[in-house]
Design an enzyme around this catalytic site. Structure first.
Site, PDB file in Angstrom:
ATOM      1  N   HIS A 121       0.864  -1.190   0.000  1.00 22.22           N
ATOM      2  CA  HIS A 121       0.000   0.000   0.000  1.00 22.22           C
ATOM      3  C   HIS A 121       0.901   1.241   0.000  1.00 22.22           C
ATOM      4  O   HIS A 121       1.999   1.201   0.566  1.00 22.22           O
ATOM      5  CB  HIS A 121      -0.833  -0.049   1.285  1.00 22.22           C
ATOM      6  CG  HIS A 121      -1.927   0.965   1.386  1.00 22.22           C
ATOM      7  ND1 HIS A 121      -1.701   2.276   1.713  1.00 22.22           N
ATOM      8  CD2 HIS A 121      -3.258   0.851   1.209  1.00 22.22           C
ATOM      9  CE1 HIS A 121      -2.856   2.926   1.756  1.00 22.22           C
ATOM     10  NE2 HIS A 121      -3.823   2.091   1.447  1.00 22.22           N
ATOM     11  N   ASP A 198       2.806  -4.489   8.119  1.00 24.38           N
ATOM     12  CA  ASP A 198       1.597  -3.687   7.972  1.00 24.38           C
ATOM     13  C   ASP A 198       0.420  -4.647   8.141  1.00 24.38           C
ATOM     14  O   ASP A 198       0.099  -5.420   7.241  1.00 24.38           O
ATOM     15  CB  ASP A 198       1.622  -3.036   6.584  1.00 24.38           C
ATOM     16  CG  ASP A 198       0.306  -2.361   6.235  1.00 24.38           C
ATOM     17  OD1 ASP A 198      -0.641  -2.434   7.041  1.00 24.38           O
ATOM     18  OD2 ASP A 198       0.232  -1.768   5.145  1.00 24.38           O
ATOM     19  N   GLN A 201      -4.794  -5.320   7.025  1.00 28.11           N
ATOM     20  CA  GLN A 201      -5.762  -6.287   6.503  1.00 28.11           C
ATOM     21  C   GLN A 201      -5.655  -7.634   7.215  1.00 28.11           C
ATOM     22  O   GLN A 201      -6.518  -8.492   7.037  1.00 28.11           O
ATOM     23  CB  GLN A 201      -5.557  -6.493   4.989  1.00 28.11           C
ATOM     24  CG  GLN A 201      -5.698  -5.234   4.167  1.00 28.11           C
ATOM     25  CD  GLN A 201      -7.109  -4.649   4.214  1.00 28.11           C
ATOM     26  OE1 GLN A 201      -8.072  -5.330   4.598  1.00 28.11           O
ATOM     27  NE2 GLN A 201      -7.240  -3.397   3.833  1.00 28.11           N
ATOM     28  N   CYS A 361      -4.664   2.345  -3.719  1.00 27.47           N
ATOM     29  CA  CYS A 361      -3.439   2.895  -3.111  1.00 27.47           C
ATOM     30  C   CYS A 361      -2.282   1.916  -3.283  1.00 27.47           C
ATOM     31  O   CYS A 361      -1.455   1.738  -2.357  1.00 27.47           O
ATOM     32  CB  CYS A 361      -3.633   3.236  -1.633  1.00 27.47           C
ATOM     33  SG  CYS A 361      -4.882   4.481  -1.362  1.00 27.47           S
TER      34      CYS A 361
HETATM   35  N1  PMP Z   1      -1.939  -0.673   4.597  1.00 26.91           N
HETATM   36  C1  PMP Z   1      -2.905  -1.429   4.074  1.00 26.91           C
HETATM   37  C2  PMP Z   1      -2.588  -2.834   3.647  1.00 26.91           C
HETATM   38  C3  PMP Z   1      -4.192  -0.921   3.938  1.00 26.91           C
HETATM   39  O1  PMP Z   1      -5.176  -1.687   3.428  1.00 26.91           O
HETATM   40  C4  PMP Z   1      -4.446   0.409   4.362  1.00 26.91           C
HETATM   41  C5  PMP Z   1      -5.820   1.023   4.203  1.00 26.91           C
HETATM   42  N2  PMP Z   1      -6.376   0.843   2.936  1.00 26.91           N
HETATM   43  C6  PMP Z   1      -3.405   1.148   4.917  1.00 26.91           C
HETATM   44  C7  PMP Z   1      -2.158   0.578   5.011  1.00 26.91           C
HETATM   45  C8  PMP Z   1      -3.596   2.542   5.405  1.00 26.91           C
HETATM   46  O2  PMP Z   1      -4.512   2.559   6.457  1.00 26.91           O
HETATM   47  P1  PMP Z   1      -5.101   3.938   7.018  1.00 26.91           P
HETATM   48  O3  PMP Z   1      -5.550   4.700   5.816  1.00 26.91           O
HETATM   49  O4  PMP Z   1      -6.235   3.506   7.895  1.00 26.91           O
HETATM   50  O5  PMP Z   1      -4.002   4.601   7.758  1.00 26.91           O
END
Ligand code: PMP
Length: 403
Positions: A121, A198, A201, A361
């Protein structure tokens, strides 16, 4: 074991007031809907028990502080860490930026390397680029296997003693691929690198345990775990946190302030400047209780069954290409031949099916897949076979419309 999904196996839809009958909400990877216990905890937090934390000497504030710190203990138990290793942040994004600035920014020097993967991401790419640029470090990218997992054999071959940090998604938000996180940690540690996972998910889908994973930093966002937005968690090994300078300056993070010199509080306070998201923390506590009351093993089995059924149904449609491995956790990305994913999502919406379309993203991953975007269905505890049926019917309609 394949579960027959002719009923909602978890039967939890009644807990989610924002999901009306007949609406197939298939965007939980973006954000999860909120169960009543979380909504009630937030309502009570503002409507009955509200006061500041860590400052007041009056009873209400003492009680709120107790609730706030009880939530920290609860998160620690949930992750298998210690309360002093739990930093409350705005979300995974802020957690990663904190580690990038405070750990990487002070430990990396010119010539050092950071290892990421193709499927990250943007939150797990851009903060590292920012710090790498500042200190003169370089970034390497682990490719994916043929079935679209992070290729740990390739990672083993790429790692060198110049790698000081590895940062990988525990579960991909696009492909649902689950990382063999323990092997990744062992490989990173083998060359003396630290590893950040991270867990955005992963945490809503699989039980995690910091000791078993043997990682150094772990981040997740509350809103993907059926909790409120604006609150997330960074877990870090205490000795690493303790050696890190603060991220932001302000109230609560200090030991003693004079104009000549300021000393800082130990973690976690050092990294929590300012009045925190008090009720967000209380809501997160309720969300963890909710998830644990169902059991992550059951949630995981449920979502795996939904994924299996979805992939089976979609693979029968000639126009559909599926992405990700067969055993992806709760997430199915796909393309409909000749139709832009945004058009797919718009037509599905007309049939009361909410999916996500776009680059999620993860633009470097889109480049690697050779597509500008994908359509993505992602599941939560409230989804059932009828949601999959609505998805499939919607895609059949897309195919009819676009011929
Ligand atoms: N990492 C992953 C794998 C995500 O799915 C997301 C959210 N789509 C994020 C990071 C970022 O999370 P947040 O926008 O809640 O900070």
């Amino acid at each position: 074991m394949t579960t027959a999904l002719d009923t909602r196996p978890l039967d939890l839809l009644a807990d989610f007031p924002a999901i009306p009958a007949g609406w197939a909400y298939l965007d939980t990877a973006a954000t999860a809907q909120k169960p009543k216990p979380v909504i009630d905890a937030i309502t009570r937090g503002y409507g009955e028990t509200y006061a500041t934390v860590h400052r007041g000497v009056y009873q209400r504030s003492v009680d709120m502080t107790f609730a706030f710190e009880a939530a920290r203990e609860r998160v620690a138990k949930f992750l298998g860490g210690a309360a002093r290793e739990i930093i409350f942040v705005r979300g995974a994004t802020e957690g990663i930026n904190l580690v990038a600035q405070c750990w990487a920014g002070t430990h990396l020097k010119a010539g050092d390397r950071i290892l990421l993967s193709t499927l990250e991401h943007h939150s797990n790419i851009v903060p590292w680029q920012m710090v790498a640029e500042r200190v003169g470090a370089a970034i390497d990218v682990v490719p994916l296997t043929a079935d679209q997992r992070i290729d740990l054999d390739a990672m083993a071959a790429m790692l060198t003693p110049a790698h000081k940090l590895v940062a990988l998604a525990h579960v991909s938000n696009v492909l649902g691929s689950v990382l063999d996180a323990r092997r990744a940690a062992d490989l990173a540690h083998g060359v003396g690198a630290k590893i950040l996972l991270d867990g955005c998910q992963a945490v809503p889908r699989i039980a995690v345990d910091m000791a078993a994973l043997d990682c150094d930093f772990y981040v997740f966002s509350g809103h993907k775990l059926y909790g409120p937005t604006g609150i997330g968690v960074l877990w870090g090994r205490y000795e690493l946190l303790d050696a890190m300078p603060p991220y932001q300056g302000g109230g609560s993070m200090i030991d003693r302030v004079t104009f000549a010199r300021t000393t800082y509080a130990p973690p976690p306070g050092r990294f929590e400047a300012g009045t925190p998201h008090i009720v967000g923390v209380v809501g997160l506590h309720a969300a963890i209780d909710y998830v644990d009351s169902i059991g992550l093993d059951r949630i995981h089995a449920h979502e795996m069954a939904l994924v299996r059924q979805t992939r089976e149904a979609l693979s029968k449609l000639n126009s559909v290409t599926l992405f990700g491995p067969e055993d992806s956790a709760g997430i199915v990305s796909f393309a409909v031949e000749g139709v832009h994913p945004h058009d797919v999502a718009t037509i599905l919406d007309e049939g009361n099916v909410a999916i996500r379309a776009g680059h999620h993203c993860a633009q470097p991953l889109m480049d690697a897949l050779g597509v500008p975007a994908t359509a993505r269905a992602s599941f939560g505890v409230y989804n059932g076979a009828d949601d999959i049926a609505a998805l499939v019917a919607g895609i059949e309609r897309v195919t009819r419309i676009f011929g």
